[in-house]
Every structure is written in C-alpha cells, then in structure tokens.
Design a protein around this motif. Structure first.
Motif, PDB file in Angstrom:
ATOM      1  N   ARG A   6       0.723  -1.189   0.223  1.00  0.00           N
ATOM      2  CA  ARG A   6       0.046  -0.102   0.231  1.00  0.00           C
ATOM      3  C   ARG A   6       0.877   1.162  -0.096  1.00  0.00           C
ATOM      4  O   ARG A   6       1.948   1.271   0.414  1.00  0.00           O
ATOM      5  CB  ARG A   6      -1.016   0.047   1.277  1.00  0.00           C
ATOM      6  CG  ARG A   6      -0.196   0.205   2.392  1.00  0.00           C
ATOM      7  CD  ARG A   6      -1.127  -0.291   3.755  1.00  0.00           C
ATOM      8  NE  ARG A   6      -0.659   0.205   4.998  1.00  0.00           N
ATOM      9  CZ  ARG A   6      -1.465  -0.235   6.302  1.00  0.00           C
ATOM     10  NH1 ARG A   6      -2.609  -0.554   6.044  1.00  0.00           N
ATOM     11  NH2 ARG A   6      -0.863   0.030   7.249  1.00  0.00           N
TER      12      ARG A   6
ATOM     13  N   VAL B 120      -3.544   3.710  -1.335  1.00  0.00           N
ATOM     14  CA  VAL B 120      -3.801   2.702  -2.581  1.00  0.00           C
ATOM     15  C   VAL B 120      -3.002   1.441  -2.313  1.00  0.00           C
ATOM     16  O   VAL B 120      -2.028   1.212  -1.997  1.00  0.00           O
ATOM     17  CB  VAL B 120      -3.365   3.638  -3.867  1.00  0.00           C
ATOM     18  CG1 VAL B 120      -3.576   2.576  -5.015  1.00  0.00           C
ATOM     19  CG2 VAL B 120      -3.856   4.701  -4.259  1.00  0.00           C
ATOM     20  N   TYR B 121      -3.820   0.288  -2.365  1.00  0.00           N
ATOM     21  CA  TYR B 121      -3.574  -1.049  -2.343  1.00  0.00           C
ATOM     22  C   TYR B 121      -3.295  -1.583  -3.550  1.00  0.00           C
ATOM     23  O   TYR B 121      -3.938  -1.508  -4.594  1.00  0.00           O
ATOM     24  CB  TYR B 121      -4.438  -1.655  -1.555  1.00  0.00           C
ATOM     25  CG  TYR B 121      -4.580  -1.520  -0.082  1.00  0.00           C
ATOM     26  CD1 TYR B 121      -5.187  -0.079   0.285  1.00  0.00           C
ATOM     27  CD2 TYR B 121      -3.977  -2.288   0.954  1.00  0.00           C
ATOM     28  CE1 TYR B 121      -5.119   0.295   1.668  1.00  0.00           C
ATOM     29  CE2 TYR B 121      -4.223  -2.086   2.229  1.00  0.00           C
ATOM     30  CZ  TYR B 121      -4.686  -0.909   2.660  1.00  0.00           C
ATOM     31  OH  TYR B 121      -4.603  -0.433   3.972  1.00  0.00           O
ATOM     32  N   TYR B 122      -2.060  -2.436  -3.627  1.00  0.00           N
ATOM     33  CA  TYR B 122      -1.599  -2.718  -4.942  1.00  0.00           C
ATOM     34  C   TYR B 122      -1.264  -4.260  -4.559  1.00  0.00           C
ATOM     35  O   TYR B 122      -0.698  -4.740  -3.515  1.00  0.00           O
ATOM     36  CB  TYR B 122      -0.188  -2.382  -5.397  1.00  0.00           C
ATOM     37  CG  TYR B 122      -0.273  -0.813  -5.690  1.00  0.00           C
ATOM     38  CD1 TYR B 122      -0.066   0.165  -4.913  1.00  0.00           C
ATOM     39  CD2 TYR B 122      -0.472  -0.413  -7.169  1.00  0.00           C
ATOM     40  CE1 TYR B 122       0.087   1.530  -5.256  1.00  0.00           C
ATOM     41  CE2 TYR B 122      -0.517   0.705  -7.495  1.00  0.00           C
ATOM     42  CZ  TYR B 122      -0.275   1.890  -6.391  1.00  0.00           C
ATOM     43  OH  TYR B 122      -0.413   3.245  -6.644  1.00  0.00           O
TER      44      TYR B 122
ATOM     45  N   GLY C 144      -3.697  -1.154  -8.839  1.00  0.00           N
ATOM     46  CA  GLY C 144      -3.898  -0.431  -7.412  1.00  0.00           C
ATOM     47  C   GLY C 144      -5.423  -0.255  -7.261  1.00  0.00           C
ATOM     48  O   GLY C 144      -6.325  -0.102  -7.941  1.00  0.00           O
ATOM     49  N   THR C 145      -5.892  -0.247  -5.963  1.00  0.00           N
ATOM     50  CA  THR C 145      -7.383  -0.104  -5.647  1.00  0.00           C
ATOM     51  C   THR C 145      -7.242   0.895  -4.410  1.00  0.00           C
ATOM     52  O   THR C 145      -6.680   0.646  -3.252  1.00  0.00           O
ATOM     53  CB  THR C 145      -8.030  -1.211  -5.667  1.00  0.00           C
ATOM     54  OG1 THR C 145      -9.403  -0.848  -5.181  1.00  0.00           O
ATOM     55  CG2 THR C 145      -7.587  -2.158  -4.244  1.00  0.00           C
ATOM     56  N   GLN C 146      -8.259   1.931  -4.225  1.00  0.00           N
ATOM     57  CA  GLN C 146      -8.017   2.962  -3.284  1.00  0.00           C
ATOM     58  C   GLN C 146      -8.917   2.593  -2.053  1.00  0.00           C
ATOM     59  O   GLN C 146     -10.033   2.203  -2.233  1.00  0.00           O
ATOM     60  CB  GLN C 146      -8.754   4.283  -3.737  1.00  0.00           C
ATOM     61  CG  GLN C 146      -8.708   5.462  -2.663  1.00  0.00           C
ATOM     62  CD  GLN C 146      -7.221   6.030  -2.298  1.00  0.00           C
ATOM     63  OE1 GLN C 146      -6.621   6.141  -3.023  1.00  0.00           O
ATOM     64  NE2 GLN C 146      -7.190   6.001  -0.826  1.00  0.00           N
TER      65      GLN C 146
END
Length: 125
Positions: free
Chosen positions: A37, A92-94, A118-120
């Motif tokens: 993240r 942001v998670y990757y 990535g997703t926030q």
C-alpha cells in the motif's frame, strides 16, 4: 501474469473490506503474491504476502491481527480481508507477483516484477 486489483472503497473506521487480486494469462502457481500500500507522500509499504505453492503467509506487524489472506484457485484470485479498519490504513493498495525464489526479501517491493493497477481504500474517522 497480469494482475487486476479491486474491492477498494470509502468506509468508516471499524468497517471491513475485501480486496481481490485476479490473475490472467496464467495461474499463480509458483508465484509469491504480495499486497502493498502507498499513502500520499509516503513510500510503498508491505502489507501481506503468500507463497502460492506452500500457502505460507507473511504479514506486516501493523496488520497481522486485522488482515487476512485467502485464495480461490478456480478463480485464480487472492483475497485480502481488511477488518477493523483504521484511518491510517488509507492508501492505494497494490497486488504484485514474483516468480523469483524470494524468502527473506518477500516484503520488499523490488522483489516483485508484476504489479496490478491499485485500488483505493479510504477510511474515515
């Protein structure tokens, strides 16, 4: 392998989310798959990882009692369950994958060759 991360959102402190990392192009067999993240102005940090073949998991100290990895082989997907979320989890998670034989360096972003978009995740207080 191509990676697609999803599942982020805006939640309140104490809520839960489940992030997904789906593979296309091939399966995760032989890979180490990690979640990282990155918050604004901060470096990308390790969250969790799994060695697909052995199932061995690794967690950052800051999340080990709240986050959990799981997998669904048929869907070529790894999930990261985020529980008891805190505002400091906002980032942001990757998801990332590596075919290299990484053990001692599994927590380093530089050990991974394939990254999702990535997703926030935003946690309000």
């Amino acid at each position: 392998v191509q990676l697609q991360a999803s599942g982020g959102g805006l939640v309140q402190a104490g809520d839960s989310l489940r992030l997904s990392c789906a593979a296309s192009g091939r399966t995760f067999s032989g890979y180490a798959v990690g979640w990282f993240r990155q918050a604004p102005g901060k470096e990308r940090e390790f969250v969790a990882a799994v060695r697909w073949n052995s199932g061995y998991t690794y967690y950052a100290d800051s999340v080990k009692d709240r986050f959990a990895l799981s997998r669904e082989n048929a869907k070529r997907t790894i999930y990261l369950q985020l529980n008891s979320l805190k505002p400091e989890d906002t980032a942001v998670y990757y998801c990332a994958a590596s075919l290299r034989s990484i053990v001692t360096t599994i927590r380093l972003p530089s050990s991974y060759d394939n990254w999702g978009q990535g997703t926030q995740v935003t946690v309000s207080s």
